[in-house]
Design a protein around this motif. Structure first.
Motif: not given
Lengths: 294, 294
Positions: B84, B108-110, B112-113, B116
């Motif tokens: 992150h 970026e999306a992957t 972030v996930l 998480d």
């Protein structure tokens, strides 16, 4: 919405709201982080997951002094997922429920961190249940993590992203939803059952109930997407088709989707007969999901 | 580095690496998510936190079958924070340890996930310790959440971001580091002590040790930043001054920072005398931090 459900919701939403605010206010952290967390916590969530926790307890004639804490933990996970979902690199949404999204107000970096902090806080809560045995607390934490992480919600978000560029069949579509939204909804029901010391039979019925209202909820979402937009603009059907976004109406037709919704509604209700109750809250919830207008 | 510490590290890093891989491989999740998680897990981390957990147990002549799981949980929290941190909206780093950062490889999306999912997985692990009492598991989960979330690491990241635009005094700078890096380092030591069933006195000494090596670690980082770059390019001092980034050398001068490092090193070592041991691993770790070249 039935009067009984309405009263239940109207009574409990302010209690849930105030508990969530109390929890965040009680923690020592930088002001900007606290502001960002409180902003999304108070951005008008419908509190469906916390209300489900409380409904299970009420339907089982049980109480738990930790119910609100557990309910808040689940809502924090839901809220964090919305903050991260709205980020420019994800869905890139500027508004949610009519308000600017977290990153529009506080900036992307703070939004990422506010989400991270909420997710962490949910486990901080699960590990500070004063009226619950450590055995139960560990079970709750494990199930929450299963429902929220790679094996549950986060995994579902990845599947959903990947599904945007390919046409899914019905089985794949249900798999996306059972992970992305179903896992946390199911956990809300399971958490209520665990707090109520439900035996394994009851736990099993409630899990089945949860699975089917989760799917019903999603089908209704998809149907509303088509019907409300079609009435208003007649646009969505086209944009859905061009983006290849898989939805129940796209796969089954509008009538087929309605039938599927009815089927899941019935399956969820059927699993509540063990309650031997007139108008259990969980049944009223299922009816509400069926009939809701938005 | 002392031969004893080197042997300990060389023996345990492959064990930690394989445990972390085993854990992620064992979970059912979308392939792209698993790939992204494994990429950062295997991106060459020095495993300082897991090694500290194991060192405490060794120095206390204790063992725990759950030590590797707890150590992995902490390393997952550290790894998620780096993913992150590296995002474009945060530090915007393209490389870490010479490899492209997670979002450069997976988007970026992957990224972030994946972060998480790692954070969630760390609590999934804390809630699945097979050889630890539920009481201890809850205590570990609570302390991990305290160290990782708004009250710890995430709060520190916010303070650090805010500190980039204002000049901090020494107290404020230490506050940033005690949250941003100190909290999780301290938890590594505390987790080892809890797994070893250490009594409260021992726990107290180890907490003091942890606090001071955490600060020493950060001072050494700041010093290396100045000295290694000054030798190479003579650039950093200027860029630090122009960005108003607060560092120990900027606040205390290079000599003052070296003195502070020495002071914290001594304070950390002093708290190990209760061990009544020659060359405890924790002392060798402190020496290593003092003397490390990068």
């Amino acid at each position: 919405m039935s009067e009984k459900l309405k009263q239940f919701i109207d009574k409990n939403i302010p209690i849930i709201d105030s508990e969530m605010n109390r929890i965040v206010q009680s923690l020592q952290m930088p002001k900007s982080l606290k502001d960002a967390m409180l902003y999304s916590i108070n951005a008008g969530g419908k509190r469906i997951r916390p209300l489900l926790v409380l409904s299970v307890l009420e339907d089982l004639n049980a109480t738990s002094k930790d119910a609100l804490k557990v309910a808040s933990a689940i809502e924090l996970v839901h809220t964090y997922s919305l903050i991260h979902d709205d980020l420019p690199c994800m869905d890139d949404d500027d508004f949610r429920r009519g308000k600017p999204t977290n990153h529009k107000v506080f900036g992307e970096a703070t939004a990422v961190l506010a989400g991270d902090a909420m997710l962490t806080l949910s486990f901080q809560l699960m590990a500070s249940l004063d009226n619950t045995s450590p055995e139960k607390a560990v079970r709750l934490a494990k199930l929450l993590a299963d429902a929220a992480g790679a094996t549950g919600m986060v995994g579902g978000q990845i599947l959903d992203m990947e599904g945007e560029t390919t046409r899914l069949n019905l089985e794949q579509l249900e798999n996306v939803h059972m992970h992305k939204t179903g896992a946390l909804l199911s956990f809300s029901i399971e958490a209520g059952a665990i707090l109520a010391d439900a035996d394994e039979d009851v736990f099993g019925y409630l899990k089945e109930y949860a699975k089917h209202i989760g799917l019903a909820f999603q089908i209704k979402d998809d149907i509303l997407d088509v019907t409300s937009t079609t009435e208003a603009l007649g646009k969505t059907a086209n944009s859905d088709a061009s983006s290849h976004k898989s939805t129940y109406p796209a796969l089954l037709g509008l009538e087929g989707a309605e039938q599927q919704l009815l089927k899941y509604h019935d399956l969820s209700i059927k699993n509540l007969s063990f309650l031997k109750k007139e108008q259990p809250l969980l049944e009223l919830f299922a009816n509400y999901i069926m009939g809701r207008l938005a």
